[in-house]
Design a protein around this motif. Structure first.
Motif, short mmCIF file in Angstrom:
data_model
loop_
_atom_site.label_atom_id
_atom_site.label_comp_id
_atom_site.label_asym_id
_atom_site.label_seq_id
_atom_site.Cartn_x
_atom_site.Cartn_y
_atom_site.Cartn_z
N ALA A 207 55.13 13.79 61.73
CA ALA A 207 54.98 11.93 61.87
C ALA A 207 55.27 11.04 60.22
O ALA A 207 55.54 9.99 60.61
N ALA A 208 55.53 12.00 59.78
CA ALA A 208 56.74 11.66 58.64
C ALA A 208 58.08 10.51 58.45
O ALA A 208 58.54 11.26 59.32
N THR A 209 57.32 9.30 58.25
CA THR A 209 58.78 8.51 58.09
C THR A 209 59.82 8.72 57.08
O THR A 209 59.63 9.42 55.81
N PRO A 210 61.12 8.33 57.77
CA PRO A 210 62.13 8.42 56.36
C PRO A 210 61.19 7.49 54.89
O PRO A 210 61.49 8.26 54.02
N GLU A 211 60.67 6.65 55.08
CA GLU A 211 59.97 5.76 54.02
C GLU A 211 59.77 6.75 52.94
O GLU A 211 59.25 6.40 52.02
N GLU A 212 57.82 7.45 54.01
CA GLU A 212 57.60 8.29 52.74
C GLU A 212 58.53 9.55 52.73
O GLU A 212 58.02 9.33 50.98
#
Length: 160
Positions: free
Chosen positions: A95-100
């Motif tokens: 579920a990690a986002t590109p923003e993270e």
């Protein structure tokens, strides 16, 4: 949007792997650097300073600055490893986002820049203690010393 996320994730993985593989020095690969590694480098540098700087008081100040540089390099290395661990954790998180990922990379770049700036300031403090002749002699000896550990046929780096 999915294609963009795929590119970002691919870029992050490549950067993480490249960063982890680029820090092999003096035949001391593996996880981190032991205190013996850092101590040996600092002792070798002290010997170069002793051969170059004849005024023992001034040489002591220069060695003290080298100690500060080593301390900063060790701290920077640990921060870099922590950033890599964070990237691995994010990579394992579906579920990690590109923003993270971008935040971790931005933080790592900021920390690297702060450390580089501190080391550069220490370098100039060290240079200011020495004459031009001492600086040249020390730089030449450091270049000769570092060329023993050359990893490729690329041209040697100039000076300190």
């Amino acid at each position: 949007m999915k294609r963009f996320q795929g590119y970002v994730l691919g870029l992050v993985v490549v950067l993480a792997l490249a960063g982890c593989s680029s820090h092999r020095h003096h035949g001391m690969g593996g996880e981190g650097k032991s205190d013996a590694y850092w101590q040996k480098g600092q002792q070798d540098m002290a010997a170069l300073i002793d051969r170059t700087v004849k005024d023992q008081e001034k040489a002591g100040h220069v060695k003290s600055i080298v100690g500060e540089i080593v301390t900063e390099l060790k701290a920077s290395r640990e921060q870099e490893r922590a950033g890599h661990r964070r990237l691995y954790e994010l990579s394992a998180n579906y579920a990690a986002t590109p923003e993270e990922f971008t935040k971790v990379l931005d933080d790592a770049n900021n920390i690297r820049m702060q450390s580089s700036t501190k080391i550069l300031l220490l370098r100039f403090r060290m240079k200011d203690l020495m004459t031009a002749e001492e600086w040249k002699a020390l730089s030449d000896q450091m270049l000769a010393y570092s060329s023993r550990y050359k990893h490729s046929e690329a041209a040697p780096k100039a000076g300190y």
